[in-house]
Design a protein around this motif. Sequence first.
Motif, short mmCIF file in Angstrom:
data_model
loop_
_atom_site.label_atom_id
_atom_site.label_comp_id
_atom_site.label_asym_id
_atom_site.label_seq_id
_atom_site.Cartn_x
_atom_site.Cartn_y
_atom_site.Cartn_z
N GLY A 133 11.85 -21.00 -5.59
CA GLY A 133 11.01 -20.97 -6.77
C GLY A 133 9.58 -21.37 -6.47
N GLY A 134 8.67 -20.88 -7.29
CA GLY A 134 7.26 -21.20 -7.11
C GLY A 134 6.65 -20.59 -5.87
N ASP A 135 7.23 -19.49 -5.39
CA ASP A 135 6.71 -18.84 -4.18
C ASP A 135 5.56 -17.91 -4.54
N TYR A 136 4.61 -17.78 -3.60
CA TYR A 136 3.53 -16.81 -3.70
C TYR A 136 3.83 -15.69 -2.71
N ILE A 137 4.14 -14.51 -3.25
CA ILE A 137 4.37 -13.33 -2.42
C ILE A 137 3.20 -12.40 -2.68
N GLU A 138 2.22 -12.42 -1.80
CA GLU A 138 0.99 -11.69 -2.09
C GLU A 138 0.34 -11.15 -0.83
N ASP A 139 -0.41 -10.06 -1.04
CA ASP A 139 -1.23 -9.44 0.01
C ASP A 139 -0.41 -8.94 1.19
N ASN A 140 0.78 -8.41 0.90
CA ASN A 140 1.62 -7.83 1.95
C ASN A 140 1.58 -6.30 1.88
N GLN A 141 1.71 -5.68 3.03
CA GLN A 141 1.81 -4.22 3.10
C GLN A 141 3.20 -3.88 3.62
N LEU A 142 4.00 -3.28 2.74
CA LEU A 142 5.39 -2.97 3.06
C LEU A 142 5.56 -1.46 3.00
N ASP A 143 5.19 -0.80 4.06
CA ASP A 143 5.16 0.65 4.11
C ASP A 143 5.98 1.16 5.30
N PRO A 144 7.27 1.46 5.09
CA PRO A 144 8.04 2.07 6.17
C PRO A 144 7.43 3.42 6.58
N VAL A 145 7.75 3.85 7.78
CA VAL A 145 7.22 5.12 8.30
C VAL A 145 7.81 6.29 7.52
N PHE A 146 6.97 7.26 7.17
CA PHE A 146 7.43 8.50 6.55
C PHE A 146 7.82 9.48 7.66
N TYR A 147 9.12 9.58 7.94
CA TYR A 147 9.55 10.51 8.98
C TYR A 147 9.64 11.93 8.46
N VAL A 148 9.73 12.11 7.14
CA VAL A 148 9.60 13.43 6.52
C VAL A 148 8.65 13.29 5.33
N SER A 149 8.04 14.39 4.95
CA SER A 149 7.04 14.37 3.86
C SER A 149 7.71 14.79 2.55
N TYR A 150 8.55 13.92 2.00
CA TYR A 150 9.26 14.28 0.78
C TYR A 150 8.32 14.28 -0.42
N THR A 151 8.71 15.02 -1.45
CA THR A 151 7.97 15.12 -2.70
C THR A 151 8.95 14.93 -3.86
N MET A 152 8.45 15.04 -5.09
CA MET A 152 9.31 14.87 -6.25
C MET A 152 10.43 15.92 -6.29
N SER A 153 10.24 17.04 -5.62
CA SER A 153 11.23 18.12 -5.65
C SER A 153 12.16 18.11 -4.44
#
Length: 288
Positions: A12-32
């Motif tokens: 509790g009371g943790d500060y989770i901020e200013d992180n970049q959580l971006d896994p690699v895009f191995y395929v270029s998926y879209t909404m379709s």
Amino acid sequence: YGSYGINTTAGGGDYIEDNQLDPVFYVSYTMSSGFNAWATSTAYSLNDVVSVNGGLFGVAVAGTSASSGTGPAITAFNTQITDGTVKWLFLGASNSTGILVNGTSNSNFICSNDISGPWAGGLKISGSDGNIVEGNTIGQIIGTCIDLGSTATNTLVAGNVISGAYGALSAAIEDGNGSATGSRIMNNHINGSGWHAIIVQSSHFSVECNTIIDYGDLTSTSYAIAVIAGTTKFNIIGNTIIPNSLAAGTINVASGASDYYNIIGNLVEGTAVADSGTGTHKTLTGNN
């Protein structure tokens, strides 16, 4: 191939901020790109995505899946997996979440994070009270972007930019099981969800001053703001919604015993608010 990028539990009371959580895009998926369960003898196109064997997999080489077997299995990243004539790449675990707050970890600040890519969920709060979720950018998620799960009460979700919840049952912001009592969703910018943009099913819940410009891209029964049947004591006020011709409408209160609510001053561009709540203590006005 863990289940989360960041997890805080029973604290509790943790500060989770200013992180970049971006896994690699191995395929270029879209909404379709499908986002369905894997099936035998099925033609798959480049960048389609399936869920099977505890993983998410994207098509690297188009083809037809095998006529038997259980589909691709989790393996090293960036390694092609042969399945009939189609070749897959492993994207991540099917239960993965960018940030997971759970286990009575109360009163956390989750701010200014960048969560995007092939996560099965962007940010989930479960069993945790009194959190602030503010100023995050969340997008291209293969699932719901912000999920207020079990007893995620008194949570403020404000000022987030959400740009893509991919999948037919994926929402931008979801009140996941009706126990986020007292929470407030305000001043968020939403551009793209396969299903509803915002789902409401908790009491004393407010949805205010959000901008929703794209939703329901994969499900014709979707709404910008969907209120589950029987939800009571909520406000939907001052939201700006650009209607999507692919969806069913803008604001919907499902048929049931909903009561004690206000739907006031929303810009819906002439699309009528669909109110099937059977209660009598409600105000619907100024929705134009």
